[in-house]
Design a protein around this motif. Structure first.
Motif, PDB file in Angstrom:
ATOM      1  N   UNK A  22       0.610  -1.206   0.061  1.00  0.00           N
ATOM      2  CA  UNK A  22       0.030   0.182   0.068  1.00  0.00           C
ATOM      3  C   UNK A  22       0.876   1.134  -0.101  1.00  0.00           C
ATOM      4  N   UNK A  23       1.990   1.140   0.310  1.00  0.00           N
ATOM      5  CA  UNK A  23       3.109   2.273   0.321  1.00  0.00           C
ATOM      6  C   UNK A  23       3.244   2.834  -1.164  1.00  0.00           C
ATOM      7  N   UNK A  24       2.661   2.287  -1.977  1.00  0.00           N
ATOM      8  CA  UNK A  24       2.564   2.829  -3.256  1.00  0.00           C
ATOM      9  C   UNK A  24       1.941   4.064  -3.493  1.00  0.00           C
ATOM     10  N   UNK A  25       1.057   4.177  -2.506  1.00  0.00           N
ATOM     11  CA  UNK A  25       0.403   5.527  -2.521  1.00  0.00           C
ATOM     12  C   UNK A  25       1.034   6.643  -2.101  1.00  0.00           C
ATOM     13  N   UNK A  26       2.086   6.502  -1.760  1.00  0.00           N
ATOM     14  CA  UNK A  26       3.146   7.637  -1.317  1.00  0.00           C
ATOM     15  C   UNK A  26       3.887   7.916  -2.381  1.00  0.00           C
ATOM     16  N   UNK A  27       3.584   9.187  -3.107  1.00  0.00           N
ATOM     17  CA  UNK A  27       4.571   9.571  -4.122  1.00  0.00           C
ATOM     18  C   UNK A  27       6.129   9.642  -4.033  1.00  0.00           C
ATOM     19  N   UNK A  28       6.737   8.920  -4.660  1.00  0.00           N
ATOM     20  CA  UNK A  28       8.282   8.862  -4.740  1.00  0.00           C
ATOM     21  C   UNK A  28       8.886   8.622  -3.487  1.00  0.00           C
ATOM     22  N   UNK A  58       8.693  -3.642  -7.179  1.00  0.00           N
ATOM     23  CA  UNK A  58       7.578  -3.123  -7.998  1.00  0.00           C
ATOM     24  C   UNK A  58       7.720  -1.374  -8.060  1.00  0.00           C
ATOM     25  N   UNK A  59       8.125  -1.011  -6.854  1.00  0.00           N
ATOM     26  CA  UNK A  59       7.969   0.560  -6.919  1.00  0.00           C
ATOM     27  C   UNK A  59       9.339   1.098  -7.440  1.00  0.00           C
ATOM     28  N   UNK A  60      10.388   0.374  -7.502  1.00  0.00           N
ATOM     29  CA  UNK A  60      11.587   0.896  -8.137  1.00  0.00           C
ATOM     30  C   UNK A  60      11.473   0.743  -9.720  1.00  0.00           C
ATOM     31  N   UNK A  61      10.409  -0.460 -10.012  1.00  0.00           N
ATOM     32  CA  UNK A  61      10.184  -0.433 -11.479  1.00  0.00           C
ATOM     33  C   UNK A  61       9.361   0.878 -12.050  1.00  0.00           C
ATOM     34  N   UNK A  62       8.361   1.213 -11.098  1.00  0.00           N
ATOM     35  CA  UNK A  62       7.633   2.422 -11.129  1.00  0.00           C
ATOM     36  C   UNK A  62       8.459   3.777 -11.360  1.00  0.00           C
ATOM     37  N   UNK A  63       9.276   3.968 -10.445  1.00  0.00           N
ATOM     38  CA  UNK A  63      10.322   4.987 -10.509  1.00  0.00           C
ATOM     39  C   UNK A  63      11.237   5.136 -11.852  1.00  0.00           C
ATOM     40  N   UNK A  64      11.676   3.752 -12.149  1.00  0.00           N
ATOM     41  CA  UNK A  64      12.406   3.742 -13.509  1.00  0.00           C
ATOM     42  C   UNK A  64      11.336   4.129 -14.679  1.00  0.00           C
ATOM     43  N   UNK A  65      10.198   3.596 -14.557  1.00  0.00           N
ATOM     44  CA  UNK A  65       9.275   3.984 -15.583  1.00  0.00           C
ATOM     45  C   UNK A  65       8.813   5.418 -15.730  1.00  0.00           C
ATOM     46  N   UNK A  66       8.984   5.967 -14.313  1.00  0.00           N
ATOM     47  CA  UNK A  66       8.665   7.504 -14.466  1.00  0.00           C
ATOM     48  C   UNK A  66       9.791   8.312 -15.107  1.00  0.00           C
ATOM     49  N   UNK A  67      11.087   7.759 -14.774  1.00  0.00           N
ATOM     50  CA  UNK A  67      12.165   8.492 -15.465  1.00  0.00           C
ATOM     51  C   UNK A  67      12.309   8.273 -16.923  1.00  0.00           C
ATOM     52  N   UNK A 113      -2.162   7.481 -17.451  1.00  0.00           N
ATOM     53  CA  UNK A 113      -2.930   6.414 -17.430  1.00  0.00           C
ATOM     54  C   UNK A 113      -1.971   5.080 -16.997  1.00  0.00           C
ATOM     55  N   UNK A 114      -0.808   4.891 -17.317  1.00  0.00           N
ATOM     56  CA  UNK A 114       0.301   3.933 -16.604  1.00  0.00           C
ATOM     57  C   UNK A 114       0.336   4.243 -15.446  1.00  0.00           C
ATOM     58  N   UNK A 115       0.344   5.276 -14.788  1.00  0.00           N
ATOM     59  CA  UNK A 115       0.678   5.459 -13.468  1.00  0.00           C
ATOM     60  C   UNK A 115      -0.310   5.060 -12.660  1.00  0.00           C
ATOM     61  N   UNK A 120      -3.066   1.059  -9.065  1.00  0.00           N
ATOM     62  CA  UNK A 120      -4.380   0.199  -8.781  1.00  0.00           C
ATOM     63  C   UNK A 120      -3.777  -0.983  -8.577  1.00  0.00           C
ATOM     64  N   UNK A 121      -2.975  -1.644  -9.206  1.00  0.00           N
ATOM     65  CA  UNK A 121      -2.166  -2.979  -9.299  1.00  0.00           C
ATOM     66  C   UNK A 121      -1.791  -3.308  -7.914  1.00  0.00           C
TER      67      UNK A 121
END
Length: 166
Positions: A22-28, A58-67, A113-115, A120-121
């Motif tokens: 659930x910590x994915x809800x905390x931005x960055x 999972x969250x590191x991949x989100x950050x990489x995707x963001x970059x 949309x991706x974010x 949500x996942x």
């Protein structure tokens, strides 16, 4: 493990695992919570440690995707500036030039949309583990499980003297 439920987890393990996801809800900054959970729980509960490590990856991949997405966005801004300057007359618009002009908006829309889908996942993962069910992210879970199994076997062989004999 039947029907994806884990008989050996208690409610505290489920809560800790759910908080990691659930910590994915905390931005960055959400990646810090699963790291702390993994460090504090890795010797206490294999279930919580695995779920927290999954959440970290999972969250590191989100950050990489963001970059990567921001890099693409910046490229689209330059594309817009370049193609916009090539259009001398608004009455003779080339479809390529229009695509260049709207590309930053397209890229930003896809990033948003991706974010949202990615978050949500993560929330879905949190709900599943809070219910006491086993959860594996699509690709990350299997690869992490295989890595941890190989790593554990290597550590056990090293501790046994290297040859695996009793």
């Amino acid at each position: 493990m039947e029907n994806g439920t884990l008989p050996s987890t208690d409610k505290n393990d489920q809560i800790m695992a759910a908080l990691a996801h659930l910590s994915i809800m905390l931005p960055m900054m959400g990646v810090i919570a699963p790291i702390v959970i993994w460090v504090t729980q890795k010797d206490k509960s294999h279930y919580v440690a695995f779920q927290a490590l999954q959440a970290v990856i999972y969250q590191l991949l989100l950050f990489l995707g963001y970059l990567i997405g921001m890099g693409l966005y910046m490229c689209s801004i330059f594309t817009m500036a370049f193609t916009g300057s090539l259009v001398p007359d608004s009455s003779d618009l080339d479809p390529f030039a229009l695509l260049g002009v709207f590309s930053p908006f397209i890229v930003m829309g896809l990033l948003m949309l991706f974010g949202v889908v990615y978050i949500l996942y993560g929330i879905y993962a949190s709900i599943r583990v809070f219910q006491g069910k086993d959860f594996r992210y699509a690709i990350i879970g299997k690869k992490l499980e295989k890595y941890l199994a190989n790593h554990t076997a290597t550590v056990n062989r090293t501790n046994d003297g290297g040859d695996g004999a009793p």
